[in-house]
Write a protein that holds these residues in place. Structure first.
Motif, short mmCIF file in Angstrom:
data_model
loop_
_atom_site.label_atom_id
_atom_site.label_comp_id
_atom_site.label_asym_id
_atom_site.label_seq_id
_atom_site.Cartn_x
_atom_site.Cartn_y
_atom_site.Cartn_z
N VAL A 11 1.15 -0.81 -0.24
CA VAL A 11 -0.21 -0.50 -0.36
C VAL A 11 0.63 1.32 0.08
O VAL A 11 1.32 1.35 1.49
N VAL A 12 0.69 2.17 -0.58
CA VAL A 12 1.46 3.68 -0.60
C VAL A 12 0.50 4.55 -0.98
O VAL A 12 1.31 5.89 -0.59
N SER A 13 -0.42 4.71 -0.47
CA SER A 13 -1.53 5.79 -0.59
C SER A 13 -2.76 5.29 0.00
O SER A 13 -3.60 4.37 -0.26
N VAL A 21 -4.28 3.17 -2.44
CA VAL A 21 -3.32 1.94 -3.78
C VAL A 21 -2.49 1.67 -3.58
O VAL A 21 -1.45 2.06 -2.90
N VAL A 22 -2.46 0.20 -4.37
CA VAL A 22 -1.42 -0.67 -4.28
C VAL A 22 -0.41 -1.16 -5.36
O VAL A 22 -0.64 -0.51 -6.77
N GLY A 55 2.09 0.58 3.63
CA GLY A 55 3.39 -0.09 3.95
C GLY A 55 2.51 -1.31 4.37
O GLY A 55 3.62 -2.24 4.17
N ASP A 56 1.05 -1.57 4.69
CA ASP A 56 1.05 -2.94 4.86
C ASP A 56 0.83 -4.08 3.42
O ASP A 56 1.32 -2.92 2.53
N ILE A 57 1.20 -4.75 3.38
CA ILE A 57 0.73 -5.74 2.39
C ILE A 57 0.06 -6.84 2.19
O ILE A 57 -0.62 -7.27 2.90
N LEU A 75 -8.41 -8.45 -0.79
CA LEU A 75 -8.88 -9.66 -0.12
C LEU A 75 -8.67 -9.66 1.13
O LEU A 75 -9.49 -10.00 2.28
N ASP A 76 -7.18 -9.91 1.67
CA ASP A 76 -7.11 -9.47 2.92
C ASP A 76 -5.73 -8.72 2.93
O ASP A 76 -4.69 -7.99 2.41
N ILE A 77 -5.73 -8.97 4.58
CA ILE A 77 -3.65 -8.03 4.63
C ILE A 77 -2.91 -8.82 5.23
O ILE A 77 -3.28 -9.95 5.98
N GLU A 78 -2.03 -9.59 4.17
CA GLU A 78 -0.92 -10.49 4.04
C GLU A 78 -0.26 -9.78 5.46
O GLU A 78 0.32 -10.80 6.43
#
Length: 83
Positions: A11-13, A21-22, A55-57, A75-78
């Motif tokens: 995640v960048v924004s 925004v990914v 910063g989340d994947i 879908l989900d947060i890795e």
């Protein structure tokens, strides 16, 4: 029925309402030199709960068009970023 594409990215924004925004990176070998090249692309994804942070994947999945640019859903947060 065809499976929907899933991508994993960072995640960048998160500045928009219900949208993140990914940035998704892909690696492939150069045609002549065979060295790995990294290319990235940004995708707009729907984040209904607004639970993602920069910063989340996250894993995103294709969906029907939700707006002019938004064609993906979270879908989900890795991996959650630690602050």
């Amino acid at each position: 029925m065809k499976e929907k594409r899933q991508l994993i990215g960072e995640v960048v924004s998160t500045k928009m309402k219900d949208t993140i925004v990914v940035k998704v990176d892909r690696k492939f070998p150069h045609k002549a030199y065979k060295k790995l090249i990294t290319r990235s692309k940004k995708y707009y994804a729907h984040d209904f709960n607004e639970s993602c942070a920069v910063g989340d994947i996250v894993r995103i999945i294709e969906s029907k068009p939700l707006s002019k640019l938004k064609r993906w859903r979270v879908l989900d947060i890795e991996k959650k970023v630690v602050k």
